[in-house]
Design a protein around this motif. Structure first.
Motif, PDB file in Angstrom:
ATOM      1  N   GLY A 154       0.786  -1.234   0.000  1.00 21.61           N
ATOM      2  CA  GLY A 154       0.000   0.000   0.000  1.00 21.61           C
ATOM      3  C   GLY A 154       0.812   1.276   0.000  1.00 21.61           C
ATOM      4  O   GLY A 154       0.247   2.358   0.050  1.00 21.61           O
ATOM      5  N   GLY A 155       2.130   1.167  -0.043  1.00 19.70           N
ATOM      6  CA  GLY A 155       2.914   2.392  -0.018  1.00 19.70           C
ATOM      7  C   GLY A 155       4.399   2.183  -0.137  1.00 19.70           C
ATOM      8  O   GLY A 155       4.873   1.201  -0.703  1.00 19.70           O
ATOM      9  N   ILE A 156       5.102   3.119   0.448  1.00 18.31           N
ATOM     10  CA  ILE A 156       6.556   3.173   0.359  1.00 18.31           C
ATOM     11  C   ILE A 156       7.099   3.477   1.753  1.00 18.31           C
ATOM     12  O   ILE A 156       6.434   4.157   2.533  1.00 18.31           O
ATOM     13  CB  ILE A 156       6.961   4.243  -0.672  1.00 18.31           C
ATOM     14  CG1 ILE A 156       8.320   3.975  -1.239  1.00 18.31           C
ATOM     15  CG2 ILE A 156       6.860   5.631  -0.163  1.00 18.31           C
ATOM     16  CD1 ILE A 156       8.226   3.221  -2.532  1.00 18.31           C
ATOM     17  N   ALA A 157       8.262   2.977   2.065  1.00 19.83           N
ATOM     18  CA  ALA A 157       8.870   3.219   3.374  1.00 19.83           C
ATOM     19  C   ALA A 157      10.299   3.707   3.186  1.00 19.83           C
ATOM     20  O   ALA A 157      10.935   3.420   2.173  1.00 19.83           O
ATOM     21  CB  ALA A 157       8.844   1.941   4.208  1.00 19.83           C
ATOM     22  N   TYR A 158      10.756   4.459   4.170  1.00 21.28           N
ATOM     23  CA  TYR A 158      12.114   5.008   4.132  1.00 21.28           C
ATOM     24  C   TYR A 158      12.748   4.927   5.510  1.00 21.28           C
ATOM     25  O   TYR A 158      12.062   5.094   6.521  1.00 21.28           O
ATOM     26  CB  TYR A 158      12.106   6.497   3.748  1.00 21.28           C
ATOM     27  CG  TYR A 158      11.630   6.787   2.364  1.00 21.28           C
ATOM     28  CD1 TYR A 158      12.499   6.721   1.285  1.00 21.28           C
ATOM     29  CD2 TYR A 158      10.305   7.141   2.133  1.00 21.28           C
ATOM     30  CE1 TYR A 158      12.066   7.016   0.006  1.00 21.28           C
ATOM     31  CE2 TYR A 158       9.860   7.417   0.859  1.00 21.28           C
ATOM     32  CZ  TYR A 158      10.742   7.363  -0.206  1.00 21.28           C
ATOM     33  OH  TYR A 158      10.305   7.630  -1.464  1.00 21.28           O
ATOM     34  N   SER A 159      14.033   4.726   5.516  1.00 19.44           N
ATOM     35  CA  SER A 159      14.848   4.929   6.696  1.00 19.44           C
ATOM     36  C   SER A 159      15.678   6.169   6.410  1.00 19.44           C
ATOM     37  O   SER A 159      16.440   6.210   5.437  1.00 19.44           O
ATOM     38  CB  SER A 159      15.754   3.718   6.940  1.00 19.44           C
ATOM     39  OG  SER A 159      16.564   3.959   8.073  1.00 19.44           O
ATOM     40  N   ILE A 160      15.499   7.224   7.224  1.00 17.66           N
ATOM     41  CA  ILE A 160      16.132   8.527   6.997  1.00 17.66           C
ATOM     42  C   ILE A 160      17.213   8.738   8.044  1.00 17.66           C
ATOM     43  O   ILE A 160      16.950   8.596   9.249  1.00 17.66           O
ATOM     44  CB  ILE A 160      15.102   9.666   7.078  1.00 17.66           C
ATOM     45  CG1 ILE A 160      13.890   9.407   6.175  1.00 17.66           C
ATOM     46  CG2 ILE A 160      15.756  11.008   6.805  1.00 17.66           C
ATOM     47  CD1 ILE A 160      14.177   9.430   4.711  1.00 17.66           C
ATOM     48  N   SER A 161      18.401   9.120   7.591  1.00 15.34           N
ATOM     49  CA  SER A 161      19.516   9.415   8.495  1.00 15.34           C
ATOM     50  C   SER A 161      20.016  10.829   8.262  1.00 15.34           C
ATOM     51  O   SER A 161      20.067  11.298   7.123  1.00 15.34           O
ATOM     52  CB  SER A 161      20.657   8.424   8.279  1.00 15.34           C
ATOM     53  OG  SER A 161      20.271   7.130   8.644  1.00 15.34           O
ATOM     54  N   GLN A 162      20.417  11.467   9.343  1.00 12.58           N
ATOM     55  CA  GLN A 162      21.014  12.794   9.281  1.00 12.58           C
ATOM     56  C   GLN A 162      22.510  12.636   9.048  1.00 12.58           C
ATOM     57  O   GLN A 162      23.175  11.857   9.717  1.00 12.58           O
ATOM     58  CB  GLN A 162      20.775  13.535  10.596  1.00 12.58           C
ATOM     59  CG  GLN A 162      21.422  14.888  10.669  1.00 12.58           C
ATOM     60  CD  GLN A 162      21.201  15.575  12.015  1.00 12.58           C
ATOM     61  OE1 GLN A 162      20.388  15.135  12.818  1.00 12.58           O
ATOM     62  NE2 GLN A 162      21.924  16.642  12.244  1.00 12.58           N
ATOM     63  N   VAL A 163      23.034  13.401   8.078  1.00 15.05           N
ATOM     64  CA  VAL A 163      24.468  13.430   7.839  1.00 15.05           C
ATOM     65  C   VAL A 163      25.074  14.379   8.866  1.00 15.05           C
ATOM     66  O   VAL A 163      24.655  15.534   8.987  1.00 15.05           O
ATOM     67  CB  VAL A 163      24.802  13.890   6.402  1.00 15.05           C
ATOM     68  CG1 VAL A 163      26.302  13.960   6.192  1.00 15.05           C
ATOM     69  CG2 VAL A 163      24.152  12.964   5.377  1.00 15.05           C
ATOM     70  N   MET A 164      26.023  13.891   9.619  1.00 12.07           N
ATOM     71  CA  MET A 164      26.630  14.682  10.691  1.00 12.07           C
ATOM     72  C   MET A 164      27.821  15.479  10.175  1.00 12.07           C
ATOM     73  O   MET A 164      28.454  15.147   9.246  1.00 12.07           O
ATOM     74  CB  MET A 164      27.074  13.776  11.822  1.00 12.07           C
ATOM     75  CG  MET A 164      25.936  12.915  12.375  1.00 12.07           C
ATOM     76  SD  MET A 164      24.517  13.816  12.963  1.00 12.07           S
ATOM     77  CE  MET A 164      25.158  14.560  14.417  1.00 12.07           C
TER      78      MET A 164
END
Length: 164
Positions: A154-164
């Motif tokens: 039913g959709g799309i998923a993401y794992s989001i990380s901040q670049v330090m």
């Protein structure tokens, strides 16, 4: 000595997990093949995001104005509104690329099979940026992120990380 001025030590690029997001999608709208490729809108119907510093919902109405290029790569053009669990609004934009190996293309178009293909079998990366007027989340205005995407039912998923 001049060579020393052109070479400077830089910090190692590190990342820290920002949040995971699942976006529910409306049925796609196909604009057809244009001069740059086939343009398709994957509209956001809702969803959630959750991480150590922020969580909330995906507001319906945004989406991905994706371009299927003639070489088979999908170029992403996403604009979403996120509402934090404390009521603040965040504007999230990102581009990216989704590259599916030729041997998987048939299975990826099959609505039953495509969700069963693990994300290690294709390249799906994004570069999220944020805007907000919220004082509490103003730190998001000045960060760069990277994301890894994958299909869910039913959709799309993401794992989001901040670049330090």
């Amino acid at each position: 000595m001049a060579a020393d001025l052109r070479t400077k030590a830089v910090d190692e690029i590190r990342m820290t997990h920002l949040f995971d997001m699942v976006a529910d999608l409306d049925p796609r709208l196909d604009f057809g093949a244009g001069p740059l490729g086939r343009r398709v809108l994957f509209g956001a119907a809702g969803g959630t995001f959750d991480g150590p510093r922020l969580r909330g919902t995906v507001v319906p109405g945004g989406g991905d104005w994706a371009l299927f290029r003639p070489d088979g790569v999908m170029a992403l053009d996403v604009r979403l509104t996120l509402r934090t669990d404390d009521g603040e609004l965040l504007y999230m934009t990102y581009g990216g690329r989704w590259v599916i190996p030729p041997e998987l293309k048939a299975d990826m178009t099959d609505p039953v099979k495509r969700h069963r293909i693990g994300p290690a079998h294709y390249y799906f990366r994004t570069n999220p940026l944020f805007e907000t007027g919220s004082e509490r989340y103003a730190w998001l205005n000045d960060i760069v992120c990277v994301g890894s995407g994958y299909l869910v039912d039913g959709g799309i998923a993401y794992s989001i990380s901040q670049v330090m």
